[in-house]
Design an enzyme around this catalytic site. Sequence first.
Site, PDB file in Angstrom:
ATOM      1  NE  ARG A  56     -28.710  47.353 -37.477  1.00 20.18           N
ATOM      2  CZ  ARG A  56     -27.897  46.466 -36.911  1.00 20.18           C
ATOM      3  NH1 ARG A  56     -28.329  45.261 -36.594  1.00 20.18           N
ATOM      4  NH2 ARG A  56     -26.646  46.806 -36.663  1.00 20.18           N
ATOM      5  CG  HIS A 116     -26.669  47.272 -42.109  1.00 15.24           C
ATOM      6  ND1 HIS A 116     -25.657  46.849 -41.296  1.00 15.24           N
ATOM      7  CD2 HIS A 116     -27.300  48.250 -41.424  1.00 15.24           C
ATOM      8  CE1 HIS A 116     -25.673  47.531 -40.154  1.00 15.24           C
ATOM      9  NE2 HIS A 116     -26.668  48.388 -40.207  1.00 15.24           N
ATOM     10  CG  ASP A 134     -25.123  44.676 -54.440  1.00 20.54           C
ATOM     11  OD1 ASP A 134     -25.361  44.673 -53.210  1.00 20.54           O
ATOM     12  OD2 ASP A 134     -23.970  44.566 -54.907  1.00 20.54           O
ATOM     13  CB  SER A 188     -23.427  42.659 -51.762  1.00 17.13           C
ATOM     14  OG  SER A 188     -23.767  43.924 -51.209  1.00 17.13           O
ATOM     15  CG  ASN A 208     -22.913  41.998 -40.361  1.00 16.26           C
ATOM     16  OD1 ASN A 208     -23.748  41.190 -40.008  1.00 16.26           O
ATOM     17  ND2 ASN A 208     -21.632  41.737 -40.398  1.00 16.26           N
ATOM     18  N   PRO A 249     -21.199  53.661 -40.346  1.00  7.98           N
ATOM     19  CG  PRO A 249     -22.302  55.695 -40.598  1.00  7.98           C
ATOM     20  CD  PRO A 249     -22.182  54.329 -41.186  1.00  7.98           C
ATOM     21  CG  HIS A 308     -33.034  54.007 -35.302  1.00 10.54           C
ATOM     22  ND1 HIS A 308     -31.854  54.679 -35.062  1.00 10.54           N
ATOM     23  CD2 HIS A 308     -32.697  52.965 -36.115  1.00 10.54           C
ATOM     24  CE1 HIS A 308     -30.859  54.077 -35.699  1.00 10.54           C
ATOM     25  NE2 HIS A 308     -31.341  53.039 -36.354  1.00 10.54           N
TER      26      HIS A 308
END
Length: 318
Positions: free
Chosen positions: A56, A60, A68, A70, A88, A154, A184
Amino acid sequence: MKDISIILFFFIIPMAFADLQVGFYASSCRNAESIVQQVVQKRFNRDKSITAALLRMHFHDCFVRGCDASLLIDSTKNTTSEKQTGANASVRGYDLIDDVKEAIETACPSTVSCADIIALSTRDAVALSGGPKYNVPTGRRDGLVSDSNDVDLPGPSIPISSLSQFFARKGITTEEMVTLLGAHTVGVAHCGFFESRLSSFRGKPDPTMDPALDSKLVKLCKSTTGTNDPSAFLDQNTSFIVDNEFYKQILVKRGIMQIDQQLALDKSTSPFVSNFASNGDKFIKSFATAIIKMGKVGVLVGKEGEIRKNCRIFNKRN
Ligand code: HEM
Ligand SMILES: *[C@@H]1O[C@H](CO)[C@@H](O)[C@H](O)[C@H]1NC(C)=O
Ligand SMILES: *[C@@H]1O[C@H](CO)[C@@H](O)[C@H](O)[C@H]1NC(C)=O
Ligand SMILES: CC(=O)N[C@H]1CO[C@H](CO)[C@@H](O)[C@@H]1O
């Protein structure tokens, strides 16, 4: 004029398309991949849920600014970073990345990017969980920006058509999207993400959910309190194994989140679901290919970005 285009062609263009490569650290940090593997293995031995956490996290990270790292940046007094957003919320595994980074910095200071550490750790955890073993191209650089305003992921009730558009914008096909959502097959979702499907919430059963599953989840989510949001396994059968069982479960209406269940019902995705449900080997091969492709979305390479020393903090600039 002609000379300039030749210069552009041979120098600037190759930089812009510089690609990732398998074994990028072979000479600069020979043991990089084995160090990652050892730390992940150690964590996995006591916590099998780390695989879900990393998958996950990888997703994300890649789907906001590109892969990267981030996502790993902590907020400061003045700034709200990516991880500090509703979408998140509950991404976990940051401490595992810290452990890997610390081990890698000891061996090879300022050499291996946090973005690569996410990709490699995910690969190793997936393999430990019964999933495919695959080579991960490396050479990613760490981003210099992490802003919660960039996060536009989403939610679990998005219609399939919008979901396909979201993935298409990153160059991912509908089949690859169905493959990636096969992630999942491990991990959990908190009641807050699927409660609206339950009979307790709707006042009547959701015809797309197995009534036995509905009863079980109603009971589970009853214990929700302000601070405690219970969670359910996304794959109700083989919850810790990376396999095609997720697809079999949604074919018998045992998907937890709406988005998962809809994959089996929407005409644009259901053929892929049936195919993966009946062909476990095909899923395993496709999953490796799709994760490798996801790991290339919007990467920084060459001299772009930086190699962070601490994955949670940008390097100090003079
Ligand atoms: C846009 C499509 C997607 C949506 C809307 C979505 C949504 C969600 C939601 C709401 C959760 C539950 C989080 C929680 O309750 O803590 C979840 C969990 C998870 N997602 Fe997705 N997801 C999507 C795509 C993906 C992809 C592409 C991957 C990886 C390749 C992925 C991997 C996971 C994993 C492994 C978990 C379990 C996490 C854990 O146990 O901590 N998801 N997802
Ligand atoms: C936070 O913002 C204030 C005012 O804009 C500035 O003076 C300060 O240096 C910033 N602190 C950090 C840690 O960036
Ligand atoms: C659970 O998974 C196993 C292994 O794939 C399979 O044999 C079994 O039929 C599944 N059970 C249910 C209830 O789906
Ligand atoms: C790990 C982390 O920072 N999670 C944050 C995600 O977003 C929620 C809601 O904005 C925050 O409360 C969490 O702290």
